[in-house]
Design a protein around this motif. Sequence first.
Motif, short mmCIF file in Angstrom:
data_model
loop_
_atom_site.label_atom_id
_atom_site.label_comp_id
_atom_site.label_asym_id
_atom_site.label_seq_id
_atom_site.Cartn_x
_atom_site.Cartn_y
_atom_site.Cartn_z
N SER A 28 29.32 -3.34 -47.32
CA SER A 28 28.46 -1.62 -46.53
C SER A 28 30.02 -0.65 -47.05
CB SER A 28 28.69 -1.10 -45.56
OG SER A 28 27.00 -1.92 -44.91
N SER A 29 30.99 -1.14 -48.06
CA SER A 29 31.73 -0.75 -48.58
C SER A 29 31.70 0.16 -49.17
CB SER A 29 32.76 -1.49 -48.80
OG SER A 29 34.11 -0.47 -49.20
N ARG A 30 32.06 1.54 -49.03
CA ARG A 30 31.64 2.20 -50.68
C ARG A 30 33.04 2.26 -51.78
NH1 ARG A 30 30.51 7.58 -47.96
NH2 ARG A 30 28.18 7.22 -46.98
N ASP A 31 33.71 1.20 -51.23
CA ASP A 31 34.84 1.10 -52.07
C ASP A 31 35.13 -0.44 -52.33
OD1 ASP A 31 37.15 1.45 -53.59
OD2 ASP A 31 38.60 2.05 -52.37
N LYS A 32 34.41 -0.88 -53.42
CA LYS A 32 34.42 -1.87 -53.43
C LYS A 32 34.33 -3.29 -55.08
CE LYS A 32 29.54 -1.99 -52.45
NZ LYS A 32 28.21 -3.35 -52.22
N HIS A 59 27.65 -6.82 -43.68
CA HIS A 59 26.84 -4.98 -43.67
C HIS A 59 27.59 -4.23 -42.73
CE1 HIS A 59 24.89 -6.77 -40.02
NE2 HIS A 59 25.11 -5.99 -39.25
N THR A 77 33.29 -1.88 -43.70
CA THR A 77 33.21 -1.02 -44.35
C THR A 77 34.45 -0.64 -45.01
OG1 THR A 77 33.67 0.06 -42.73
CG2 THR A 77 31.26 0.52 -43.13
N GLU A 81 27.23 -7.39 -52.99
CA GLU A 81 26.17 -6.56 -52.58
C GLU A 81 25.67 -6.60 -51.02
OE1 GLU A 81 23.23 -7.92 -54.58
OE2 GLU A 81 23.72 -7.64 -56.74
#
Length: 142
Positions: free
Chosen positions: A73-77, A43, A46, A70
């Motif tokens: 915490s990365s928004r770009d994955k 988590h 990022t 899941e």
Amino acid sequence: LFRECIEDTSVGVIRQFSRSIREGGMVSSASSKTQYNYAENLHRITVPALIMAGSEDAFVTKETLKSCYERLSSRDKELVIFSKKNGYSAEYGHSDVIIGKNSAKEVYPVILAWLDKRTTKTSLVARIKNFFLELLNRIKGR
């Protein structure tokens, strides 16, 4: 190709993998001053992340990969499973993703496209991309 991709595995790495298996997840080696559970800290990641695996990976299950994905915490994955179902030529195993007979044609372009979306000419990502391009050229030259 093995000469350039695979090194002798140290006793410390073998011990770390053994410990991880016993404890049911990736953990730092027993000799580390601070014990660290990688899965419990996913988590904290990022930065952009590309997670790839073969559909027939005998080491890491698709469920484990999805769970790791899941928890990031990365928004770009992005999670890519190399399989016939997903349009690839074969059901890839663990090592096939990087050194399989079709990896240069099917996997490396996925990595390069992912890096291209995130690259500026001076970034670390650009240097990583150049490394993969050099590796791909060396493989094609054989």
